[in-house]
Design a protein around this motif. Structure first.
Motif, PDB file in Angstrom:
ATOM      1  N   ARG A 350       0.827  -1.205   0.000  1.00 35.37           N
ATOM      2  CA  ARG A 350       0.000   0.000   0.000  1.00 35.37           C
ATOM      3  C   ARG A 350       0.860   1.253   0.000  1.00 35.37           C
ATOM      4  O   ARG A 350       0.576   2.211  -0.721  1.00 35.37           O
ATOM      5  N   ARG A 351       1.928   1.227   0.815  1.00 38.42           N
ATOM      6  CA  ARG A 351       2.829   2.384   0.847  1.00 38.42           C
ATOM      7  C   ARG A 351       3.510   2.578  -0.500  1.00 38.42           C
ATOM      8  O   ARG A 351       3.632   3.700  -0.987  1.00 38.42           O
ATOM      9  N   TYR A 352       3.944   1.473  -1.100  1.00 39.97           N
ATOM     10  CA  TYR A 352       4.603   1.558  -2.405  1.00 39.97           C
ATOM     11  C   TYR A 352       3.661   2.157  -3.450  1.00 39.97           C
ATOM     12  O   TYR A 352       4.042   3.047  -4.215  1.00 39.97           O
ATOM     13  N   GLN A 353       2.434   1.676  -3.483  1.00 39.12           N
ATOM     14  CA  GLN A 353       1.470   2.174  -4.470  1.00 39.12           C
ATOM     15  C   GLN A 353       1.143   3.651  -4.228  1.00 39.12           C
ATOM     16  O   GLN A 353       0.972   4.424  -5.177  1.00 39.12           O
ATOM     17  N   LEU A 355       3.190   5.880  -2.808  1.00 35.62           N
ATOM     18  CA  LEU A 355       4.360   6.646  -3.242  1.00 35.62           C
ATOM     19  C   LEU A 355       4.465   6.685  -4.757  1.00 35.62           C
ATOM     20  O   LEU A 355       4.825   7.716  -5.344  1.00 35.62           O
ATOM     21  N   LEU A 356       4.144   5.565  -5.409  1.00 35.98           N
ATOM     22  CA  LEU A 356       4.186   5.519  -6.871  1.00 35.98           C
ATOM     23  C   LEU A 356       3.189   6.509  -7.465  1.00 35.98           C
ATOM     24  O   LEU A 356       3.500   7.230  -8.420  1.00 35.98           O
ATOM     25  N   SER A 357       2.015   6.556  -6.879  1.00 37.54           N
ATOM     26  CA  SER A 357       0.994   7.494  -7.355  1.00 37.54           C
ATOM     27  C   SER A 357       1.445   8.935  -7.148  1.00 37.54           C
ATOM     28  O   SER A 357       1.294   9.792  -8.040  1.00 37.54           O
ATOM     29  N   ASP A 358       2.012   9.213  -5.971  1.00 40.86           N
ATOM     30  CA  ASP A 358       2.475  10.569  -5.646  1.00 40.86           C
ATOM     31  C   ASP A 358       3.623  10.982  -6.569  1.00 40.86           C
ATOM     32  O   ASP A 358       3.649  12.089  -7.112  1.00 40.86           O
ATOM     33  N   ALA A 359       4.588  10.067  -6.753  1.00 40.65           N
ATOM     34  CA  ALA A 359       5.735  10.372  -7.615  1.00 40.65           C
ATOM     35  C   ALA A 359       5.302  10.572  -9.055  1.00 40.65           C
ATOM     36  O   ALA A 359       5.788  11.478  -9.743  1.00 40.65           O
ATOM     37  N   THR A 360       4.390   9.729  -9.517  1.00 37.02           N
ATOM     38  CA  THR A 360       3.899   9.847 -10.900  1.00 37.02           C
ATOM     39  C   THR A 360       3.188  11.177 -11.105  1.00 37.02           C
ATOM     40  O   THR A 360       3.374  11.847 -12.136  1.00 37.02           O
ATOM     41  N   GLU A 361       2.387  11.573 -10.124  1.00 35.15           N
ATOM     42  CA  GLU A 361       1.664  12.846 -10.225  1.00 35.15           C
ATOM     43  C   GLU A 361       2.636  14.022 -10.297  1.00 35.15           C
ATOM     44  O   GLU A 361       2.468  14.937 -11.120  1.00 35.15           O
ATOM     45  N   LYS A 362       3.667  13.990  -9.452  1.00 40.31           N
ATOM     46  CA  LYS A 362       4.657  15.077  -9.474  1.00 40.31           C
ATOM     47  C   LYS A 362       5.479  15.054 -10.752  1.00 40.31           C
ATOM     48  O   LYS A 362       5.817  16.114 -11.305  1.00 40.31           O
ATOM     49  N   ALA A 363       5.803  13.844 -11.248  1.00 41.87           N
ATOM     50  CA  ALA A 363       6.554  13.733 -12.498  1.00 41.87           C
ATOM     51  C   ALA A 363       5.733  14.280 -13.668  1.00 41.87           C
ATOM     52  O   ALA A 363       6.270  14.946 -14.565  1.00 41.87           O
TER      53      ALA A 363
END
Length: 557
Positions: A350-353, A355-363
């Protein structure tokens, strides 16, 4: 701005004191005179890596000092954050290099580290050298230029923090036990180890205490014999001889009797009585010790079995009781994690997903900004290149979506066409040395609008440029100097003619040693130097006339 630079024992420079002015400063001189050494000295004072090879031959140390004036609010704020005060709007940086490799650094006379010089140096000076042109040949660096214009440092910093957390979560997921058979096997082993240690009931200090007791039991006959001997000396054998206690009692009685007639004997009487009480107590302890000694061989057997168990456990789990108990604690924790494996992995997933969502949004946000700024970047660079006599150049930015990395999800590459009708291609396949120099200057000019430093230094960026194009470069550098201090090391008279201050670097040989001198040229001195650059070894009148024409034309433009 950089107002003064003092150099001592750097390469061929024994001692020199250089004053810089506001506006546009140029440094010229023959090849090998020491122009690059001045730049190396500035790099040193800015905290850049400097080797002891910079120290003048035959000297033990070198010294560089730089004075900055008219400091920007940003520099003052940075100094305050670093804990340094700034009086009279002046900043003095100093660095001493030793052959031993030691560095002595100061900020406004206060000791500091090389990294502190580097931290503040990034707010003071930007140096653009010949190698910067080669950066254009490396597509991986193109995104850096675009980001500099976009001013996305805070967003990029936030993205990178999330990205690093994402990679850490990914690493931890890979490290998790995924083989169920392996996990169950590990659970069995840990369960056995925990049971074995808990059943042992280990206490700290037990091993040493048991060894001492073992030693006593192995020598109990000797101990009892000596205890009895001591007790017999005190108590006597009851038949043939009196013990020490009986004799001491008699001596005490004698002194009590004597003290009736002779007062000094009273003190001896009291001391003998005290000694008698103490020996009687010792006799009781000896009797008690003898009674407490366990003559049963089973106790020794129990101790040896316990020591054998502890010895085997020490071999498996740790040399001391503390280490074995720590092993037990860690084993319990690991067993709990393994038993909670499904829950823990679910939480980590859950944490990985997240963070992945947050990083993708910022990218995606970074990518969107880059896409918006690309048109402005292309337009501004093409305009500057046209001014630098490359009017037909066409620049494109190729953007490719890639996996998340430290800069987001974009791969950026500059494509260029230098002639009409040609399709833009990678810079490395098209641009010549002179075109690279002008393109880099155009990019630096565009980025300077977003640059916060007050001093820009261009170190021989005019490679491959001559004639009217060099004149345009000189004019562009003077334009840049209207809002900040600009310095340029050059071999081009057309560029040097536009300077507000002209520094001439020369060298001489005395008694087998090379010495470099830096001087600010007068107007007539500038004429002589420009004539030297454009003319032959012998400076002719026509070369001087051409030099005066260059200066006059530069002043009028």
């Amino acid at each position: 701005m950089l107002s003064n630079l003092y150099i001592e024992n750097i390469a061929v420079i024994e001692k020199t004191n250089i004053d810089f002015s506001k506006g546009f400063n140029v440094l010229t001189g023959e090849t090998g005179a020491g122009k690059s050494i001045v730049i190396d000295s500035i790099n040193a004072i800015l905290g850049k890596r400097s080797s002891k090879g910079l120290i003048r031959s035959g000297e033990e140390k070198a010294f560089v000092s730089a004075t900055f004036e008219d400091l920007s609010p940003l520099v003052k704020k940075k100094l305050s954050v670093m804990g340094y005060e700034c009086e009279d709007d002046t900043l003095i940086l100093q660095r001493e290099l030793h052959l031993s490799g030691k560095n002595t650094c100061r900020i406004n006379s206060r000791p500091c580290t090389v990294s502190a010089l580097k931290d503040i140096g990034e707010y003071l000076v930007n140096i653009h050298g010949q190698n910067d042109n080669l950066e254009l040949m490396n597509p991986a660096l193109h995104i850096v230029y675009l980001d500099a214009l976009a001013d996305i440092s805070s967003l990029l910093s936030s993205y990178r923090e999330t990205y690093h957390e994402l990679k850490d979560a990914e690493r931890r997921l890979k490290e998790e036990v995924t083989d169920e058979e392996l996990r169950l096997s590990r659970i069995d082993l840990l369960s056995f180890q925990i049971e074995e240690l808990e059943n042992a009931g280990i206490t700290v200090g037990e091993y040493d205490a048991l060894n001492k007791e073992k030693t006593a039991l192995q020598n109990q006959e000797k101990i009892i014999k000596e205890l009895m001997k001591a007790q017999m000396i005190l108590d006597g054998d009851g038949d043939t001889s009196d013990g020490a206690l009986r004799m001491l009692d008699d001596a005490s009685s004698a002194m009590i009797y004597t003290s009736r007639y002779y007062s000094p004997a009273e003190g001896l009487s009291d001391r003998l009585s005290s000694a008698l009480y103490e020996l009687e107590a010792i006799s009781d302890e000896l009797r008690s010790m003898s009674d407490d000694i366990d003559l049963s061989p089973s106790r020794l057997e129990e101790i040896e079995e316990r020591l054998d168990l502890l010895y085997r456990l020490k071999k498996k789990y740790g040399e001391t009781e503390e280490e074995m108990l720590l092993f037990l604690e860690n084993a319990k924790k690991e067993l709990k994690d393994l038993n909670d494996y499904a829950y823990n992995r679910e939480q980590l997933e859950r944490r990985y997903q997240s963070l992945l969502s947050d990083a993708t949004e910022k990218a995606e946000e970074l990518s969107s900004i880059r896409q918006r700024i690309s048109a402005d970047f292309i337009s501004a660079v093409e305009k500057e290149m046209a001014y630098l006599l490359m009017p037909d150049v066409r620049l494109e930015i190729e953007r490719e979506r890639v996996e998340l990395n430290s800069r987001g999800c974009d791969k950026i590459e500059f494509l260029i066409s230098t002639n009409p009708g040609e399709e833009p291609k990678p810079v490395s396949k098209i641009a010549s040395g002179g075109e690279l120099s002008r393109m880099m200057l155009a990019i630096k000019t565009v980025l300077s609008k977003a640059d916060f430093v007050d001093t820009l230094i261009f170190d021989e960026i005019d490679t491959g440029i001559s004639g009217s194009a060099a004149g345009r470069v000189g004019k562009k550098l003077r334009e840049l100097s209207s809002s900040r201090q600009v310095m340029c090391v050059t071999h081009q008279a057309q560029i040097a003619a536009f300077a507000d201050s002209h520094l001439f670097i020369s060298k001489s040989v005395r008694e087998g040693r090379t010495y470099t001198k830096v001087e600010t040229l007068s107007q007539e001195g500038r004429v002589e130097e420009l004539a030297r650059i454009v003319g032959s070894e012998e400076i002719s009148d026509s070369a001087k006339a051409h030099a005066r024409e260059l200066l006059s034309s530069a002043q009028l433009s």
